[in-house]
Motif scaffolding. Structure first.
Motif, PDB file in Angstrom:
ATOM      1  N   HIS A   2       0.878  -1.170   0.000  1.00  0.00           N
ATOM      2  CA  HIS A   2       0.000   0.000   0.000  1.00  0.00           C
ATOM      3  C   HIS A   2       0.914   1.219   0.000  1.00  0.00           C
ATOM      4  O   HIS A   2       1.602   1.493   0.989  1.00  0.00           O
ATOM      5  N   LEU A   3       0.987   1.934  -1.121  1.00  0.00           N
ATOM      6  CA  LEU A   3       1.956   3.009  -1.299  1.00  0.00           C
ATOM      7  C   LEU A   3       1.810   4.166  -0.308  1.00  0.00           C
ATOM      8  O   LEU A   3       2.816   4.632   0.219  1.00  0.00           O
ATOM      9  N   PRO A   4       0.592   4.673  -0.021  1.00  0.00           N
ATOM     10  CA  PRO A   4       0.505   5.807   0.901  1.00  0.00           C
ATOM     11  C   PRO A   4       1.091   5.516   2.289  1.00  0.00           C
ATOM     12  O   PRO A   4       1.673   6.398   2.912  1.00  0.00           O
ATOM     13  N   SER A   5       0.956   4.282   2.769  1.00  0.00           N
ATOM     14  CA  SER A   5       1.480   3.946   4.100  1.00  0.00           C
ATOM     15  C   SER A   5       2.802   3.199   4.029  1.00  0.00           C
ATOM     16  O   SER A   5       3.497   3.079   5.047  1.00  0.00           O
ATOM     17  N   GLY A   6       3.153   2.648   2.861  1.00  0.00           N
ATOM     18  CA  GLY A   6       4.359   1.852   2.731  1.00  0.00           C
ATOM     19  C   GLY A   6       4.232   0.475   3.353  1.00  0.00           C
ATOM     20  O   GLY A   6       5.204  -0.255   3.475  1.00  0.00           O
ATOM     21  N   GLN A   7       3.029   0.101   3.720  1.00  0.00           N
ATOM     22  CA  GLN A   7       2.776  -1.148   4.434  1.00  0.00           C
ATOM     23  C   GLN A   7       2.544  -2.311   3.473  1.00  0.00           C
ATOM     24  O   GLN A   7       1.835  -2.172   2.481  1.00  0.00           O
ATOM     25  N   VAL A   8       3.143  -3.460   3.775  1.00  0.00           N
ATOM     26  CA  VAL A   8       2.911  -4.676   3.010  1.00  0.00           C
ATOM     27  C   VAL A   8       1.574  -5.254   3.448  1.00  0.00           C
ATOM     28  O   VAL A   8       1.289  -5.366   4.644  1.00  0.00           O
ATOM     29  N   VAL A   9       0.732  -5.590   2.486  1.00  0.00           N
ATOM     30  CA  VAL A   9      -0.572  -6.190   2.785  1.00  0.00           C
ATOM     31  C   VAL A   9      -0.320  -7.643   3.184  1.00  0.00           C
ATOM     32  O   VAL A   9       0.042  -8.461   2.352  1.00  0.00           O
ATOM     33  N   SER A  10      -0.520  -7.920   4.472  1.00  0.00           N
ATOM     34  CA  SER A  10      -0.185  -9.241   5.009  1.00  0.00           C
ATOM     35  C   SER A  10      -1.413 -10.039   5.432  1.00  0.00           C
ATOM     36  O   SER A  10      -1.276 -11.157   5.922  1.00  0.00           O
TER      37      SER A  10
ATOM     38  N   ILE B  41      -1.070 -12.753  -9.355  1.00  0.00           N
ATOM     39  CA  ILE B  41      -2.181 -12.536 -10.291  1.00  0.00           C
ATOM     40  C   ILE B  41      -3.232 -11.630  -9.648  1.00  0.00           C
ATOM     41  O   ILE B  41      -3.686 -10.658 -10.243  1.00  0.00           O
ATOM     42  N   TYR B  42      -3.590 -11.945  -8.419  1.00  0.00           N
ATOM     43  CA  TYR B  42      -4.590 -11.153  -7.701  1.00  0.00           C
ATOM     44  C   TYR B  42      -4.030  -9.783  -7.322  1.00  0.00           C
ATOM     45  O   TYR B  42      -4.746  -8.777  -7.342  1.00  0.00           O
ATOM     46  N   MET B  43      -2.757  -9.746  -6.981  1.00  0.00           N
ATOM     47  CA  MET B  43      -2.120  -8.471  -6.617  1.00  0.00           C
ATOM     48  C   MET B  43      -2.146  -7.495  -7.789  1.00  0.00           C
ATOM     49  O   MET B  43      -2.493  -6.324  -7.618  1.00  0.00           O
ATOM     50  N   TYR B  44      -1.789  -7.982  -8.981  1.00  0.00           N
ATOM     51  CA  TYR B  44      -1.780  -7.101 -10.152  1.00  0.00           C
ATOM     52  C   TYR B  44      -3.196  -6.649 -10.516  1.00  0.00           C
ATOM     53  O   TYR B  44      -3.385  -5.529 -10.994  1.00  0.00           O
ATOM     54  N   ASP B  45      -4.190  -7.485 -10.265  1.00  0.00           N
ATOM     55  CA  ASP B  45      -5.578  -7.088 -10.504  1.00  0.00           C
ATOM     56  C   ASP B  45      -5.934  -5.899  -9.616  1.00  0.00           C
ATOM     57  O   ASP B  45      -6.559  -4.937 -10.060  1.00  0.00           O
ATOM     58  N   ILE B  46      -5.510  -5.945  -8.361  1.00  0.00           N
ATOM     59  CA  ILE B  46      -5.770  -4.839  -7.427  1.00  0.00           C
ATOM     60  C   ILE B  46      -5.015  -3.593  -7.863  1.00  0.00           C
ATOM     61  O   ILE B  46      -5.563  -2.482  -7.833  1.00  0.00           O
ATOM     62  N   VAL B  47      -3.778  -3.749  -8.304  1.00  0.00           N
ATOM     63  CA  VAL B  47      -2.971  -2.610  -8.752  1.00  0.00           C
ATOM     64  C   VAL B  47      -3.618  -1.921  -9.950  1.00  0.00           C
ATOM     65  O   VAL B  47      -3.723  -0.695  -9.989  1.00  0.00           O
ATOM     66  N   VAL B  48      -4.081  -2.699 -10.922  1.00  0.00           N
ATOM     67  CA  VAL B  48      -4.693  -2.130 -12.128  1.00  0.00           C
ATOM     68  C   VAL B  48      -5.966  -1.366 -11.783  1.00  0.00           C
ATOM     69  O   VAL B  48      -6.237  -0.306 -12.350  1.00  0.00           O
ATOM     70  N   LYS B  49      -6.731  -1.853 -10.840  1.00  0.00           N
ATOM     71  CA  LYS B  49      -8.007  -1.221 -10.487  1.00  0.00           C
ATOM     72  C   LYS B  49      -7.858  -0.103  -9.463  1.00  0.00           C
ATOM     73  O   LYS B  49      -8.833   0.593  -9.172  1.00  0.00           O
ATOM     74  N   ASN B  50      -6.656   0.064  -8.919  1.00  0.00           N
ATOM     75  CA  ASN B  50      -6.363   1.123  -7.951  1.00  0.00           C
ATOM     76  C   ASN B  50      -5.003   1.741  -8.262  1.00  0.00           C
ATOM     77  O   ASN B  50      -4.053   1.611  -7.488  1.00  0.00           O
ATOM     78  N   PRO B  51      -4.896   2.437  -9.403  1.00  0.00           N
ATOM     79  CA  PRO B  51      -3.594   2.988  -9.791  1.00  0.00           C
ATOM     80  C   PRO B  51      -3.070   3.989  -8.763  1.00  0.00           C
ATOM     81  O   PRO B  51      -3.840   4.716  -8.147  1.00  0.00           O
ATOM     82  N   ASN B  52      -1.778   3.974  -8.574  1.00  0.00           N
ATOM     83  CA  ASN B  52      -1.072   4.878  -7.656  1.00  0.00           C
ATOM     84  C   ASN B  52      -1.375   4.622  -6.171  1.00  0.00           C
ATOM     85  O   ASN B  52      -1.012   5.430  -5.326  1.00  0.00           O
ATOM     86  N   ILE B  53      -2.059   3.536  -5.876  1.00  0.00           N
ATOM     87  CA  ILE B  53      -2.372   3.204  -4.483  1.00  0.00           C
ATOM     88  C   ILE B  53      -1.611   1.953  -4.046  1.00  0.00           C
ATOM     89  O   ILE B  53      -1.180   1.857  -2.904  1.00  0.00           O
ATOM     90  N   PHE B  54      -1.453   1.006  -4.956  1.00  0.00           N
ATOM     91  CA  PHE B  54      -0.774  -0.249  -4.650  1.00  0.00           C
ATOM     92  C   PHE B  54       0.354  -0.491  -5.638  1.00  0.00           C
ATOM     93  O   PHE B  54       0.358   0.046  -6.741  1.00  0.00           O
ATOM     94  N   HIS B  55       1.291  -1.324  -5.206  1.00  0.00           N
ATOM     95  CA  HIS B  55       2.406  -1.730  -6.056  1.00  0.00           C
ATOM     96  C   HIS B  55       2.800  -3.146  -5.672  1.00  0.00           C
ATOM     97  O   HIS B  55       2.710  -3.521  -4.505  1.00  0.00           O
ATOM     98  N   VAL B  56       3.221  -3.939  -6.637  1.00  0.00           N
ATOM     99  CA  VAL B  56       3.703  -5.289  -6.362  1.00  0.00           C
ATOM    100  C   VAL B  56       5.212  -5.253  -6.394  1.00  0.00           C
ATOM    101  O   VAL B  56       5.806  -4.737  -7.331  1.00  0.00           O
ATOM    102  N   ARG B  57       5.819  -5.791  -5.338  1.00  0.00           N
ATOM    103  CA  ARG B  57       7.281  -5.811  -5.239  1.00  0.00           C
ATOM    104  C   ARG B  57       7.787  -7.213  -4.924  1.00  0.00           C
ATOM    105  O   ARG B  57       7.075  -8.014  -4.354  1.00  0.00           O
ATOM    106  N   ASP B  58       9.033  -7.453  -5.262  1.00  0.00           N
ATOM    107  CA  ASP B  58       9.692  -8.698  -4.885  1.00  0.00           C
ATOM    108  C   ASP B  58      10.172  -8.556  -3.444  1.00  0.00           C
ATOM    109  O   ASP B  58      10.696  -7.519  -3.057  1.00  0.00           O
ATOM    110  N   MET B  59      10.001  -9.614  -2.694  1.00  0.00           N
ATOM    111  CA  MET B  59      10.436  -9.590  -1.296  1.00  0.00           C
ATOM    112  C   MET B  59      11.635 -10.467  -1.144  1.00  0.00           C
ATOM    113  O   MET B  59      11.797 -11.467  -1.733  1.00  0.00           O
TER     114      MET B  59
END
Length: 116
Positions: free
Chosen positions: A42-50, A98-116
């Motif tokens: 979640h980009l605004p908070s920098g928090q990983v969705v766990s 797959i689900y993460m990118y779906d959320i990113v596409v539907k919420n631009p500039n709010i979420f990002h998928v990163r490698d951990m």
């Protein structure tokens, strides 16, 4: 984000980031050092969705509502202002890129998928 988009038989689209990489890694005999787990951030908070509890709160704050009219094996959200529907597996352990990118596409500039 680069790669090849693959359409599966069930209509779900998946991004294959390094087509053929699994085959090449198998030949080299390594793979554990190059495999990376994807996380939704979640980009605004920098928090990983766990958890879905955290994701549920973030999506509700963005105007998404739970949708109960669909598949009982899915956790779904919709927005009244759009036709978009986010469908996630009930088991968070099956929540993958797959689900993460779906959320990113539907919420631009709010979420990002990163490698951990």
């Amino acid at each position: 984000m680069s790669g090849v988009w693959v359409f599966k038989n069930n209509g779900v689209m998946q991004l294959v980031e390094n087509p053929g990489a699994d085959h090449a890694e198998g030949r080299r005999g390594s793979g554990s050092s190059t495999s990376k787990r994807k996380v939704l951030v979640h980009l605004p908070s920098g928090q990983v969705v766990s958890s879905y509890n955290l994701l549920d709160q973030i999506l509700r704050d963005l105007g998404w509502e739970r949708y109960y009219g669909g598949d009982p094996d899915l956790y779904q959200f919709h927005k009244r202002s759009s036709i978009d529907l986010i469908s996630l597996p009930k088991d968070f352990n099956k929540f993958n890129s797959i689900y993460m990118y779906d959320i990113v596409v539907k919420n631009p500039n709010i979420f990002h998928v990163r490698d951990m």
